[in-house]
Scaffold this motif. Structure first.
Motif, short mmCIF file in Angstrom:
data_model
loop_
_atom_site.label_atom_id
_atom_site.label_comp_id
_atom_site.label_asym_id
_atom_site.label_seq_id
_atom_site.Cartn_x
_atom_site.Cartn_y
_atom_site.Cartn_z
N PHE A 41 28.21 -3.21 57.78
CA PHE A 41 27.21 -2.16 57.82
C PHE A 41 26.22 -2.54 58.92
O PHE A 41 25.30 -3.33 58.70
N ASP A 65 36.81 -1.88 58.53
CA ASP A 65 36.03 -0.76 59.07
C ASP A 65 34.57 -1.16 59.14
O ASP A 65 34.15 -2.17 58.57
N SER A 67 30.38 0.64 59.47
CA SER A 67 29.51 1.81 59.42
C SER A 67 28.35 1.63 60.39
O SER A 67 27.89 0.51 60.64
N TYR A 87 26.93 8.86 55.68
CA TYR A 87 27.28 7.68 56.48
C TYR A 87 28.34 8.03 57.52
O TYR A 87 29.07 9.03 57.39
N SER A 89 31.45 6.03 59.76
CA SER A 89 32.21 4.78 59.84
C SER A 89 33.39 4.91 60.80
O SER A 89 33.92 5.99 61.03
N GLU A 91 37.19 3.41 61.25
CA GLU A 91 38.23 2.77 60.46
C GLU A 91 39.32 2.20 61.35
O GLU A 91 39.59 2.72 62.44
N TYR A 160 30.45 6.73 69.55
CA TYR A 160 29.43 7.20 68.61
C TYR A 160 28.70 8.42 69.19
O TYR A 160 28.54 9.45 68.52
#
Length: 357
Positions: A41, A65, A67, A87, A89, A91, A160
């Protein structure tokens, strides 16, 4: 890459993650056993620290994975979601998953969240994004999910921003243009090879006439975006079930793969079926021509099946419904196509061309 995990106490998760000796977030053991894959995280420091690494570098480590925090100042059109429960994430299978839980107190639009999600699903189709949700009581708890594939060769920040920028832009478009997307329509995207695109698009256009002969009036639109074909269908009668049209579209796209179609339709003399066959023959002739062109370049022809570019779908016979033709020498049966089962005899019986005086 110098990625380390340090066991800690008095934290939400069991580990602190460090990249190049900088704390980048917390981590949890995926199955609660030593040396298992980690769930990370990340905090905001990850965007700066990870610039010199690509996403593949992270998944070479012991990670399943990770986040990322959401920047609601940069992506202001997402500020209606529940910031604590939503959230994003990445993977290891190569997908970005964005789970959006709406904050219903902040929602002040003239349409409900489910209608909005349906609009977003249609508009994101052109970007290869999927929107999944269930229209039941679980929607209040789980919201909906947006996903797409990411590029392992890019760094975290690039993928992102690409992902959230698309969503932020299209959410803004829907908010500012409430009538931009009609949810009472069906939209599909196809990636046709250049050699057969024109023939495939012509076949799609004929679907409107096919449905008219079946007894359903629609309007359709064909649009090219970034080399892909976006095909939209809307029934003129609002009471017409979209699921019926979707099933008929799947049936229509399966016809070029149906064996012995000429024999099956021999005793159906309506002009609607003859014109349908003509369109199928034209499509097949273009596929054969493209086959020759591509083979001469020593490339593959596997992707040229019109009805399926991703995987092979096999057609299986089913004896529950049948109709005799050619004086009983041939039996037309229901058949299965992927997850669909079509009543082939009934569909051909219903095709009728109506002529106006």
């Amino acid at each position: 890459m110098n990625l380390k995990f340090e066991k800690v106490d008095n934290r939400i998760y069991d580990y602190v993650a460090y990249l190049d000796n900088i704390e980048i977030g917390e981590a949890d053991d995926n199955v609660g056993e030593p040396n298992s894959e980690f769930l990370i995280f990340f905090n905001d420091r990850i965007f700066e620290v990870s610039e010199k690494y690509n996403i593949a570098d992270f998944f070479k480590e012991d990670i399943c994975d990770f986040s990322l925090p959401l920047n609601f100042e940069q992506f202001a059109n997402l500020n209606w979601i529940n910031k604590e429960l939503s959230y994003l994430s990445f993977e290891i299978e190569g997908k970005i998953i964005f789970q959006l839980i709406p904050d219903f107190v902040k929602w002040d639009k003239p349409y409900n969240i489910i209608t909005f999600a349906e609009k977003l699903k249609l508009i994101l189709l052109a970007h290869d994004f999927s929107v999944d949700f269930k229209q039941d009581n679980n929607f209040l708890e789980h919201g909906f999910q947006i996903s797409c594939n990411f590029n392992f060769d890019q760094n975290i920040n690039e993928e992102y921003e690409r992902f959230l920028s698309v969503i932020d832009k299209e959410v803004k478009n829907i908010f500012e243009n409430p009538t931009l997307v009609d949810i009472n329509s069906i939209a599909n995207k196809y990636s046709f090879p250049q050699e057969i695109r024109q023939a495939c698009e012509q076949y799609l256009i004929y679907f409107s006439k096919f449905l008219e002969d079946y007894g359903i009036e629609i309007s359709s639109a064909l649009e090219s975006r970034n080399g892909d074909t976006l095909f939209t269908v809307k029934p003129k009668n609002s009471n017409e079930a979209l699921s019926n049209i979707r099933d008929l579209l799947d049936f229509y796209l399966s016809l070029p793969d149906l064996q012995n179609l000429e024999i099956i339709t021999k005793d159906y003399n309506d002009v609607s079926i003859q014109q349908l066959l003509s369109n199928i023959y034209h499509l097949k002739s273009q596929l054969i021509l493209a086959h020759s062109i591509i083979e001469s370049k020593n490339t593959t022809i596997e992707s040229l099946k019109f009805s399926n570019f991703q995987k092979q779908i096999y057609i299986e016979s089913n004896l529950k419904n049948e109709e005799k033709t050619l004086d009983g020498l041939v039996t037309i049966q229901e058949f299965e196509y992927g997850s669909f089962k079509f009543n082939l005899p009934e569909i051909f019986r219903r095709l009728k061309r109506k002529f106006n005086k």
